[in-house]
Design an enzyme around this catalytic site. Sequence first.
Site, short mmCIF file in Angstrom:
data_model
loop_
_atom_site.label_atom_id
_atom_site.label_comp_id
_atom_site.label_asym_id
_atom_site.label_seq_id
_atom_site.Cartn_x
_atom_site.Cartn_y
_atom_site.Cartn_z
N SER A 12 -35.33 -11.55 -28.33
CA SER A 12 -35.22 -10.12 -28.64
C SER A 12 -34.31 -9.47 -27.61
O SER A 12 -34.59 -9.48 -26.42
CB SER A 12 -36.60 -9.47 -28.58
OG SER A 12 -36.42 -8.06 -28.49
N HIS A 37 -32.93 -11.55 -32.47
CA HIS A 37 -33.90 -10.57 -32.97
C HIS A 37 -33.54 -9.17 -32.44
O HIS A 37 -33.39 -8.98 -31.23
CB HIS A 37 -35.29 -10.99 -32.50
CG HIS A 37 -36.42 -10.16 -33.01
ND1 HIS A 37 -37.00 -10.37 -34.25
CD2 HIS A 37 -37.10 -9.13 -32.46
CE1 HIS A 37 -37.99 -9.51 -34.43
NE2 HIS A 37 -38.06 -8.73 -33.36
N ASP A 39 -34.57 -5.21 -32.37
CA ASP A 39 -35.70 -4.30 -32.56
C ASP A 39 -35.22 -2.86 -32.73
O ASP A 39 -34.74 -2.25 -31.78
CB ASP A 39 -36.64 -4.40 -31.34
CG ASP A 39 -37.44 -5.68 -31.35
OD1 ASP A 39 -38.12 -5.95 -32.36
OD2 ASP A 39 -37.39 -6.42 -30.35
N MET A 41 -36.18 0.94 -33.35
CA MET A 41 -37.33 1.85 -33.19
C MET A 41 -36.88 3.30 -33.31
O MET A 41 -35.79 3.65 -32.85
CB MET A 41 -37.96 1.64 -31.81
CG MET A 41 -38.32 0.20 -31.51
SD MET A 41 -39.22 0.08 -29.95
CE MET A 41 -39.33 -1.72 -29.79
N HIS A 70 -35.66 -6.20 -37.02
CA HIS A 70 -37.07 -5.77 -37.14
C HIS A 70 -37.11 -4.25 -37.09
O HIS A 70 -36.91 -3.66 -36.03
CB HIS A 70 -37.84 -6.41 -35.96
CG HIS A 70 -39.27 -6.02 -35.87
ND1 HIS A 70 -40.03 -6.25 -34.73
CD2 HIS A 70 -40.12 -5.42 -36.75
CE1 HIS A 70 -41.26 -5.81 -34.92
NE2 HIS A 70 -41.35 -5.29 -36.13
N MET A 72 -38.88 -0.88 -36.90
CA MET A 72 -40.12 -0.17 -36.57
C MET A 72 -39.81 1.31 -36.80
O MET A 72 -39.69 2.10 -35.85
CB MET A 72 -40.52 -0.48 -35.12
CG MET A 72 -41.09 -1.90 -34.99
SD MET A 72 -40.98 -2.55 -33.32
CE MET A 72 -39.31 -3.18 -33.35
N MET A 141 -47.35 -9.27 -35.57
CA MET A 141 -47.18 -8.66 -34.25
C MET A 141 -48.32 -9.11 -33.35
O MET A 141 -49.50 -8.91 -33.67
CB MET A 141 -47.19 -7.13 -34.35
CG MET A 141 -46.00 -6.51 -35.07
SD MET A 141 -44.38 -6.99 -34.44
CE MET A 141 -44.48 -6.51 -32.73
N PHE A 147 -42.66 -1.76 -27.24
CA PHE A 147 -42.10 -2.11 -25.93
C PHE A 147 -42.10 -3.62 -25.72
O PHE A 147 -42.97 -4.31 -26.25
CB PHE A 147 -42.94 -1.47 -24.81
CG PHE A 147 -43.03 0.03 -24.96
CD1 PHE A 147 -42.02 0.85 -24.48
CD2 PHE A 147 -44.11 0.60 -25.62
CE1 PHE A 147 -42.09 2.23 -24.66
CE2 PHE A 147 -44.19 1.97 -25.81
CZ PHE A 147 -43.18 2.79 -25.32
N GLY A 148 -41.12 -4.08 -24.95
CA GLY A 148 -41.11 -5.48 -24.53
C GLY A 148 -42.06 -5.65 -23.36
O GLY A 148 -42.55 -4.68 -22.77
N GLY A 149 -42.34 -6.90 -23.03
CA GLY A 149 -43.08 -7.21 -21.80
C GLY A 149 -44.57 -6.92 -21.84
O GLY A 149 -45.21 -6.83 -20.79
N ASP A 177 -44.34 -12.14 -32.86
CA ASP A 177 -43.51 -11.24 -32.05
C ASP A 177 -44.38 -10.48 -31.05
O ASP A 177 -45.22 -9.68 -31.44
CB ASP A 177 -42.80 -10.26 -33.00
CG ASP A 177 -41.80 -9.37 -32.31
OD1 ASP A 177 -41.59 -9.52 -31.10
OD2 ASP A 177 -41.22 -8.50 -33.01
N GLY A 178 -44.13 -10.76 -29.77
CA GLY A 178 -44.79 -10.02 -28.70
C GLY A 178 -45.58 -10.92 -27.76
O GLY A 178 -46.48 -11.64 -28.20
N GLY A 179 -45.19 -10.92 -26.50
CA GLY A 179 -45.93 -11.69 -25.50
C GLY A 179 -45.81 -13.20 -25.64
O GLY A 179 -46.68 -13.94 -25.17
N GLY A 199 -38.75 -11.87 -25.87
CA GLY A 199 -37.81 -11.01 -25.15
C GLY A 199 -37.85 -11.30 -23.67
O GLY A 199 -37.01 -12.03 -23.13
N SER A 200 -38.87 -10.77 -22.99
CA SER A 200 -38.92 -10.91 -21.54
C SER A 200 -38.96 -12.38 -21.11
O SER A 200 -38.33 -12.75 -20.12
CB SER A 200 -40.10 -10.13 -20.97
OG SER A 200 -41.23 -10.30 -21.78
#
Length: 232
Positions: A12, A37, A39, A41, A70, A72, A141, A147-149, A177-179, A199-200
């Site tokens: 991401s 990816h 994002d 928003m 993606h 949002m 999700m 938010f990332g991270g 997606d996420g973490g 992402g992170s």
Amino acid sequence: MPFDRRIKIAPSILSADFADFGREIRAVEAQGADWIHVDVMDGHFVPNITFGPPAVKAFRKHVGTVMDVHLMITPVDPYIAAFAEAGTDILTAHVEAGPHIHRTLQAIRAAGMKAGVALNPGTPASTVEPLLDLADLVCVMTVNPGFGGQKFIHGQIAKVSALRRMIGDRPVHVEVDGGITPETAPLMAGAGADVLVAGSAVFKGGSADDPTPYGRNIRAIRKAANAARTAA
Ligand code: DX5
Ligand code: ZN
């Protein structure tokens, strides 16, 4: 874009250097990213604002793989044509974004893109059951979007397995997606996810000038995911 269920890592660019997207995209692809990816928003559906169709069109020039966008945002339908024109390969809308997700998925395909449907952590798998013949991807999700991270929500593992069962042999990707990290990727791959957004965990420690950490991070996530698959 032929369909397969091999593990795909989709960095991401929310975690990339916002002043240098072109070089960041090229660097992360050169280091082994399968998809990119993006994002989007709107500060309304989620409490953060990123970029719109003109920015996505500018990213496209640097994407040699698959551009996975993606959304949002709400509403979605007035922007579908602009994201198609921007060169989006897969356009994902949230099931929570409005009352007519069925129509939205039809419109995304009619505009020549692959259609994705995303679910927030509080939304059950059953909401997408009537949509599986209209979707090319379901995105679970594993954080609350915005938010990332953020920290991975373990409660989503059962949802991924339920969706994977529901999809059966339909050519529908299961994206998470996420973490996602080398620690959480095996849980997701073991439950049936094939597209891992990160992402992170991909961008940490590197930069467009020093991209080798990107490659190390991607390989670590892929290796952990593939090991969980063979174990399953
Ligand atoms: C969250 C976004 C994610 C996010 C993932 O709203 O949809 O794609 O950037 O970032 P990490 O991998 O850092 O959780
Ligand atoms: Zn995302």
